[in-house]
Design a protein around this motif. Sequence first.
Motif, PDB file in Angstrom:
ATOM      1  N   ASP A   2       0.847  -1.203   0.000  1.00  0.00           N
ATOM      2  CA  ASP A   2       0.000   0.000   0.000  1.00  0.00           C
ATOM      3  C   ASP A   2       0.877   1.247   0.000  1.00  0.00           C
ATOM      4  N   THR A   3       1.879   1.241   0.873  1.00  0.00           N
ATOM      5  CA  THR A   3       2.779   2.389   0.998  1.00  0.00           C
ATOM      6  C   THR A   3       3.589   2.596  -0.275  1.00  0.00           C
ATOM      7  N   VAL A   4       4.125   1.508  -0.807  1.00  0.00           N
ATOM      8  CA  VAL A   4       4.938   1.596  -2.019  1.00  0.00           C
ATOM      9  C   VAL A   4       4.108   2.102  -3.196  1.00  0.00           C
ATOM     10  N   GLU A   5       2.889   1.591  -3.340  1.00  0.00           N
ATOM     11  CA  GLU A   5       2.031   2.042  -4.437  1.00  0.00           C
ATOM     12  C   GLU A   5       1.784   3.545  -4.347  1.00  0.00           C
ATOM     13  N   HIS A   6       1.515   4.027  -3.133  1.00  0.00           N
ATOM     14  CA  HIS A   6       1.280   5.464  -2.944  1.00  0.00           C
ATOM     15  C   HIS A   6       2.508   6.273  -3.345  1.00  0.00           C
ATOM     16  N   LEU A   7       3.681   5.839  -2.905  1.00  0.00           N
ATOM     17  CA  LEU A   7       4.908   6.576  -3.202  1.00  0.00           C
ATOM     18  C   LEU A   7       5.212   6.582  -4.703  1.00  0.00           C
TER      19      LEU A   7
ATOM     20  N   CYS B 241      10.028   6.500 -10.390  1.00  0.00           N
ATOM     21  CA  CYS B 241      10.955   5.916  -9.417  1.00  0.00           C
ATOM     22  C   CYS B 241      10.656   4.424  -9.305  1.00  0.00           C
ATOM     23  N   LYS B 242      11.480   3.729  -8.570  1.00  0.00           N
ATOM     24  CA  LYS B 242      11.275   2.292  -8.393  1.00  0.00           C
ATOM     25  C   LYS B 242      11.539   1.897  -6.949  1.00  0.00           C
ATOM     26  N   PHE B 243      10.977   0.784  -6.589  1.00  0.00           N
ATOM     27  CA  PHE B 243      11.119   0.221  -5.251  1.00  0.00           C
ATOM     28  C   PHE B 243      12.082  -0.954  -5.331  1.00  0.00           C
ATOM     29  N   ILE B 244      13.145  -0.892  -4.542  1.00  0.00           N
ATOM     30  CA  ILE B 244      14.124  -1.981  -4.507  1.00  0.00           C
ATOM     31  C   ILE B 244      13.871  -2.797  -3.243  1.00  0.00           C
ATOM     32  N   LEU B 245      13.595  -4.059  -3.431  1.00  0.00           N
ATOM     33  CA  LEU B 245      13.262  -4.951  -2.317  1.00  0.00           C
ATOM     34  C   LEU B 245      14.298  -6.060  -2.208  1.00  0.00           C
ATOM     35  N   ALA B 246      14.988  -6.096  -1.065  1.00  0.00           N
ATOM     36  CA  ALA B 246      15.883  -7.214  -0.775  1.00  0.00           C
ATOM     37  C   ALA B 246      15.051  -8.241  -0.018  1.00  0.00           C
ATOM     38  N   TYR B 247      14.799  -9.361  -0.654  1.00  0.00           N
ATOM     39  CA  TYR B 247      13.863 -10.334  -0.087  1.00  0.00           C
ATOM     40  C   TYR B 247      14.583 -11.611   0.327  1.00  0.00           C
ATOM     41  N   ILE B 248      14.407 -11.981   1.593  1.00  0.00           N
ATOM     42  CA  ILE B 248      14.934 -13.236   2.126  1.00  0.00           C
ATOM     43  C   ILE B 248      13.780 -14.218   2.240  1.00  0.00           C
ATOM     44  N   SER B 249      13.880 -15.337   1.550  1.00  0.00           N
ATOM     45  CA  SER B 249      12.792 -16.315   1.529  1.00  0.00           C
ATOM     46  C   SER B 249      12.815 -17.174   2.791  1.00  0.00           C
ATOM     47  N   ARG B 250      11.671 -17.164   3.510  1.00  0.00           N
ATOM     48  CA  ARG B 250      11.548 -17.981   4.724  1.00  0.00           C
ATOM     49  C   ARG B 250      10.405 -18.982   4.636  1.00  0.00           C
ATOM     50  N   ALA B 251       9.445 -18.721   3.754  1.00  0.00           N
ATOM     51  CA  ALA B 251       8.300 -19.626   3.608  1.00  0.00           C
ATOM     52  C   ALA B 251       7.684 -19.439   2.228  1.00  0.00           C
TER      53      ALA B 251
ATOM     54  N   MET C 157       4.355 -11.853  -4.499  1.00  0.00           N
ATOM     55  CA  MET C 157       3.997 -11.750  -5.915  1.00  0.00           C
ATOM     56  C   MET C 157       2.535 -11.327  -6.077  1.00  0.00           C
ATOM     57  N   LYS C 158       1.653 -11.878  -5.257  1.00  0.00           N
ATOM     58  CA  LYS C 158       0.224 -11.560  -5.347  1.00  0.00           C
ATOM     59  C   LYS C 158      -0.027 -10.094  -5.015  1.00  0.00           C
ATOM     60  N   GLN C 159       0.635  -9.599  -3.959  1.00  0.00           N
ATOM     61  CA  GLN C 159       0.439  -8.211  -3.566  1.00  0.00           C
ATOM     62  C   GLN C 159       0.946  -7.247  -4.642  1.00  0.00           C
ATOM     63  N   ALA C 160       2.055  -7.586  -5.259  1.00  0.00           N
ATOM     64  CA  ALA C 160       2.571  -6.745  -6.338  1.00  0.00           C
ATOM     65  C   ALA C 160       1.565  -6.683  -7.486  1.00  0.00           C
ATOM     66  N   ALA C 161       1.013  -7.826  -7.854  1.00  0.00           N
ATOM     67  CA  ALA C 161       0.036  -7.871  -8.947  1.00  0.00           C
ATOM     68  C   ALA C 161      -1.239  -7.127  -8.570  1.00  0.00           C
ATOM     69  N   ASP C 162      -1.717  -7.339  -7.332  1.00  0.00           N
ATOM     70  CA  ASP C 162      -2.948  -6.696  -6.880  1.00  0.00           C
ATOM     71  C   ASP C 162      -2.822  -5.173  -6.836  1.00  0.00           C
ATOM     72  N   HIS C 163      -1.592  -4.680  -6.648  1.00  0.00           N
ATOM     73  CA  HIS C 163      -1.357  -3.239  -6.590  1.00  0.00           C
ATOM     74  C   HIS C 163      -0.924  -2.656  -7.934  1.00  0.00           C
ATOM     75  N   GLY C 164      -1.044  -3.469  -8.989  1.00  0.00           N
ATOM     76  CA  GLY C 164      -0.712  -2.972 -10.319  1.00  0.00           C
ATOM     77  C   GLY C 164       0.766  -2.719 -10.521  1.00  0.00           C
ATOM     78  N   MET C 165       1.587  -3.593  -9.949  1.00  0.00           N
ATOM     79  CA  MET C 165       3.033  -3.410 -10.034  1.00  0.00           C
ATOM     80  C   MET C 165       3.687  -4.542 -10.814  1.00  0.00           C
ATOM     81  N   ARG C 166       4.819  -4.225 -11.367  1.00  0.00           N
ATOM     82  CA  ARG C 166       5.653  -5.209 -12.075  1.00  0.00           C
ATOM     83  C   ARG C 166       6.850  -5.502 -11.192  1.00  0.00           C
TER      84      ARG C 166
ATOM     85  N   PHE D  21      14.706  -7.648  -5.824  1.00  0.00           N
ATOM     86  CA  PHE D  21      13.641  -7.374  -6.776  1.00  0.00           C
ATOM     87  C   PHE D  21      13.592  -5.875  -7.066  1.00  0.00           C
ATOM     88  N   GLU D  22      13.280  -5.546  -8.302  1.00  0.00           N
ATOM     89  CA  GLU D  22      12.939  -4.165  -8.649  1.00  0.00           C
ATOM     90  C   GLU D  22      11.451  -4.118  -8.942  1.00  0.00           C
TER      91      GLU D  22
END
Length: 213
Positions: A149-154, A162-172, A180-189, A208-209
């Motif tokens: 929500d915050t990233v979409e607003h920004l 601009c772009k959002f850089i996400l360092a993601y550590i997989s735990r589950a 992935m679902k949240q990115a798609a639901d917020h209209g993001m690539r 991820f970018e």
Amino acid sequence: MNREEKEEEEEEEIVCLDESFFINDNYQLTTFTFGSQVIELLCLHSSSTDFDLTGQLVWPGAMLLNDYLAKNAEMLRGCSIIELGSGVGVTGILCSRFCRQLLLTDHNDEVLKILKKNIELCVSSENPNCCAELAAENFQQSSIPFLFDTVEHLLHVRGGQCKFILAYISRAKTIDSLIMKQAADHGMRIVEVTGTRSVVANLEGVIFEVTLQ
């Protein structure tokens, strides 16, 4: 035992604990090296008992992100950067050496205290022209929908420039899918940056970018 004595005994059994009892603020000056960049800051090596104080540590995700940014510092030059969930500020401090303007955020007052100390320790002496500010965010780092929500607003505020850089550590796997679902639901690539997948603290991580569609 009379009534007065009984009341005195009950009062003696009441234990009032100050909130500081649960907070470890025995920070240690710690050195981190990312490529040619060396950062010294205050942090804990183990977290306080309060689950909400995870920002007192430097987590594997920050190590992954800083390694990536140190190798690609040119992408930061002249940029204005906002970091969501800065913790002790290790990533923001690295960015401050290259970017034009910097905004560090965290939602926890105790974490903001140590973040401010580290800004005073590092940023002011290394880059006095860099605007390093603090903002308290009503933002739970563990809540992925709120994060997007915050990233979409920004991203919309900046007109998609601009772009959002996400360092993601997989735990589950469930969390992997939710990202992935949240990115798609917020209209993001969301795109995995080639060559960034690695193992950090025995966990698989990736950069991820994220941009608007």
